[in-house]
Write a protein that holds these residues in place. Sequence first.
Motif, mmCIF file in Angstrom:
data_model
loop_
_atom_site.group_PDB
_atom_site.id
_atom_site.type_symbol
_atom_site.label_atom_id
_atom_site.label_comp_id
_atom_site.label_asym_id
_atom_site.label_seq_id
_atom_site.Cartn_x
_atom_site.Cartn_y
_atom_site.Cartn_z
ATOM 1 N N VAL A 49 8.515 7.096 1.163
ATOM 2 C CA VAL A 49 8.550 6.386 -0.355
ATOM 3 C C VAL A 49 8.623 7.816 -1.331
ATOM 4 O O VAL A 49 9.383 7.818 -2.397
ATOM 5 C CB VAL A 49 7.388 5.329 -0.447
ATOM 6 C CG1 VAL A 49 7.444 5.154 -2.013
ATOM 7 C CG2 VAL A 49 7.777 4.074 0.462
ATOM 8 N N PHE A 50 7.479 8.407 -1.246
ATOM 9 C CA PHE A 50 7.328 9.713 -2.013
ATOM 10 C C PHE A 50 8.594 10.429 -1.998
ATOM 11 O O PHE A 50 9.137 10.780 -3.118
ATOM 12 C CB PHE A 50 6.198 10.477 -1.583
ATOM 13 C CG PHE A 50 6.089 11.799 -2.321
ATOM 14 C CD1 PHE A 50 5.722 11.917 -3.559
ATOM 15 C CD2 PHE A 50 6.664 12.922 -1.738
ATOM 16 C CE1 PHE A 50 5.573 13.038 -4.312
ATOM 17 C CE2 PHE A 50 6.432 14.054 -2.275
ATOM 18 C CZ PHE A 50 6.022 14.163 -3.537
ATOM 19 N N VAL A 75 0.915 -1.401 -0.042
ATOM 20 C CA VAL A 75 0.210 0.052 -0.067
ATOM 21 C C VAL A 75 0.797 1.504 0.016
ATOM 22 O O VAL A 75 0.642 2.149 -0.813
ATOM 23 C CB VAL A 75 -1.120 0.052 1.271
ATOM 24 C CG1 VAL A 75 -1.757 1.359 1.079
ATOM 25 C CG2 VAL A 75 -1.973 -1.309 1.009
ATOM 26 N N PRO A 76 1.620 1.554 0.967
ATOM 27 C CA PRO A 76 2.588 2.788 0.950
ATOM 28 C C PRO A 76 3.281 2.764 -0.259
ATOM 29 O O PRO A 76 3.711 3.785 -0.780
ATOM 30 C CB PRO A 76 3.398 2.693 2.183
ATOM 31 C CG PRO A 76 3.291 1.074 2.701
ATOM 32 C CD PRO A 76 2.014 0.874 2.254
ATOM 33 N N LYS A 124 5.286 5.964 6.103
ATOM 34 C CA LYS A 124 5.935 4.918 4.880
ATOM 35 C C LYS A 124 5.581 5.760 3.747
ATOM 36 O O LYS A 124 6.500 5.808 2.694
ATOM 37 C CB LYS A 124 5.448 3.730 5.049
ATOM 38 C CG LYS A 124 5.987 2.759 6.284
ATOM 39 C CD LYS A 124 5.811 1.513 5.929
ATOM 40 C CE LYS A 124 4.411 0.998 6.731
ATOM 41 N NZ LYS A 124 4.321 -0.425 6.739
ATOM 42 N N THR A 125 4.405 6.085 3.371
ATOM 43 C CA THR A 125 4.091 6.771 1.948
ATOM 44 C C THR A 125 5.048 7.914 1.917
ATOM 45 O O THR A 125 5.439 8.223 0.744
ATOM 46 C CB THR A 125 2.425 7.064 1.946
ATOM 47 O OG1 THR A 125 1.815 5.890 2.187
ATOM 48 C CG2 THR A 125 2.189 7.499 0.651
ATOM 49 N N ALA A 149 12.032 3.370 -3.852
ATOM 50 C CA ALA A 149 10.740 3.012 -3.167
ATOM 51 C C ALA A 149 10.924 2.037 -2.519
ATOM 52 O O ALA A 149 10.264 1.998 -1.152
ATOM 53 C CB ALA A 149 9.540 3.196 -4.186
ATOM 54 N N THR A 159 0.554 3.672 7.675
ATOM 55 C CA THR A 159 0.871 3.880 6.161
ATOM 56 C C THR A 159 1.263 5.328 5.774
ATOM 57 O O THR A 159 2.084 5.493 4.687
ATOM 58 C CB THR A 159 -0.586 3.503 5.545
ATOM 59 O OG1 THR A 159 -1.109 2.293 5.687
ATOM 60 C CG2 THR A 159 -0.316 3.641 3.943
ATOM 61 N N ALA A 160 0.855 6.093 6.505
ATOM 62 C CA ALA A 160 1.069 7.583 6.094
ATOM 63 C C ALA A 160 2.465 8.014 6.253
ATOM 64 O O ALA A 160 3.077 8.469 5.171
ATOM 65 C CB ALA A 160 0.375 8.703 7.075
ATOM 66 N N LEU A 193 1.101 3.755 -3.252
ATOM 67 C CA LEU A 193 0.700 5.311 -3.011
ATOM 68 C C LEU A 193 1.894 6.258 -3.168
ATOM 69 O O LEU A 193 1.774 7.112 -3.613
ATOM 70 C CB LEU A 193 0.086 5.436 -1.605
ATOM 71 C CG LEU A 193 -1.162 4.792 -1.374
ATOM 72 C CD1 LEU A 193 -1.716 5.064 -0.049
ATOM 73 C CD2 LEU A 193 -2.281 5.656 -2.470
ATOM 74 N N GLY A 194 2.974 5.923 -2.648
ATOM 75 C CA GLY A 194 4.383 6.677 -2.686
ATOM 76 C C GLY A 194 4.786 6.780 -4.063
ATOM 77 O O GLY A 194 5.126 8.009 -4.563
ATOM 78 N N VAL A 237 10.181 1.814 1.584
ATOM 79 C CA VAL A 237 9.190 1.074 2.646
ATOM 80 C C VAL A 237 10.060 0.207 3.570
ATOM 81 O O VAL A 237 9.720 0.116 4.716
ATOM 82 C CB VAL A 237 8.645 -0.396 1.577
ATOM 83 C CG1 VAL A 237 7.840 -0.991 2.248
ATOM 84 C CG2 VAL A 237 7.790 0.578 0.586
#
Lengths: 283, 263
Positions: free
Chosen positions: B138-139, B74-75, B134-135, B199, B131-132, B78-79, B203
């Motif tokens: 990644v971003f 998921v992250p 990690k995202t 990415a 998740t927030a 999303l990222g 994670v």
Amino acid sequence: MAETQALDLDLSAVGSARVVTSAFKQRVESMALGTAVIVLLLIIWELLPYFVSMKQGTRLFFTVPSRILATLWQMFASGSIWAPLGVSATAFAIGLALAIAAGLPLGILLGRSNTLNAMFDPFITAFNATPRLVFLPLLMLWLGIGVWSKVAIVFLGALFPLLINTHEGVRNADKLLINVVRSFGAKEWDVARLVVIPNSLPFIVVGLRLAVGRAILGVVVAEFFGAQDGLGVLMVRAASSFNVDVVFAGLIIFAALSLIMTGLVKLVEERMNRWRPQRAATE
Amino acid sequence: MAAQDLPHASFIERYRNAVLGGLAVLLFFVAWQALFLIVPFNPLFITKPSLIATGYVDLLESGDLLHDLAVSAVPFFLGLFAAVIVGVPLGIVMGWRVRIGYALDPLMTVFYASPLVALAPLLVIFFGVGTAGKTIIVFSLAVFPFIFNVSSGVRAVDRLLVNVVRSLGGRERDIYLKILFPSVLPYIVAGARIAVGRALIGVLVGEFFAASEGIGHAISRFGDIFAIDRMFACILTVMVIAVVLTEGIRWAERAAFPWRVGR
């Protein structure tokens, strides 16, 4: 990436009518604009607390550039930075040296032998695609949380850019030159010494530049998760005690080291490429 | 290499490299398994392929592996998605508007060169271990390959095309939509190949730090409890995923933009 970018810049400078103004003026403008944006952002950041009211909790995480700089200055002035920096630098230097010692001969070997190359290819592809970070828990288990697990991560990070670029440089060697040297009775070692190694030097330097960046990243992450000492450890401890200034100071030190070292390698690279018609490939 | 070009080359000759590579991998695992016939085996320190296979089956049957992978995916996606959404337009504008390029290039270079992973502890504290956080990690790692690749793609655009569009009465918007965006597509894919690796690092960093689930957390937890067989199973899974993603993108590059091969 950066390489294609540099190449394409030349092209656009030739091609576009927009850039007929003198190169000097253009350079001044680009430097002024670039610096201005960074300075402007720093000023906005610095003045932000005066315009935006923050909750008590948010203020814990918030810092301004002047405080970061003061912390940085204080770390250097009191000398408290040298011990952790030394620990990190040691791991960096040993890991990079081992990667060079292993990567260059292996790259030359794989470049000269198609069979060995085909056999090693799956392993190189797999290890190069995987973030080396994934091995960190395993390496900590095997090597402990001292300097050696860090060295291993740095080594794994730096090895593949060196290996792959050396290999590429060796493969790129002029077959005609090799045949000429052979005709004059050269052995495999002479071929390597006279043709292959000089030809692959620029490739190796590009590999070195990538390797330096990866090695610094390796030190940072290895120290975050399993180490007793070093700049990364300092930063994690600071973060968990909400000492945000120290985290940013550490980031600045790492970024500066990374920029300086890749810059130095780039100087060597440009010096070597001066007489070469084509550029060495990256990855 | 040359054998691949010949139409009448025998099977062995044509697939020589693939066969050799496959044999080497097979040999590696056999040697690993056989090593412990001679060397004493210490399960707290090392494992062997047969045990890894058993660990794999355990993880698959209990559904832990799939659950952890789903949590990490998921992250990751999303990222990456956010990185494309932000990085591609920014890269196009930085490449096309020369002054914006001048203004933003040094800033982006500083960000790209600095080990942004170093901000991970801060981000985790600030945004939590879910998740927030990690995202965002990644971003922040994945956005820069897109920016730099796309802007160098724009700079490589054929000026003739721009002049043609302008001569035929095209506006700035037409230049963006009809020339710039289509011509940077290969550069986006090339950027994605680099971004995917970064990415994955994002994670893993997020999950090593502080997480209660996810593949990175699984690896460090199995390490903590000396379950080396299951740890290796997870590590091998990450390796396979990384190779599939990177080589998949490389393959897509070759398939979709064959004229770029060799650049």
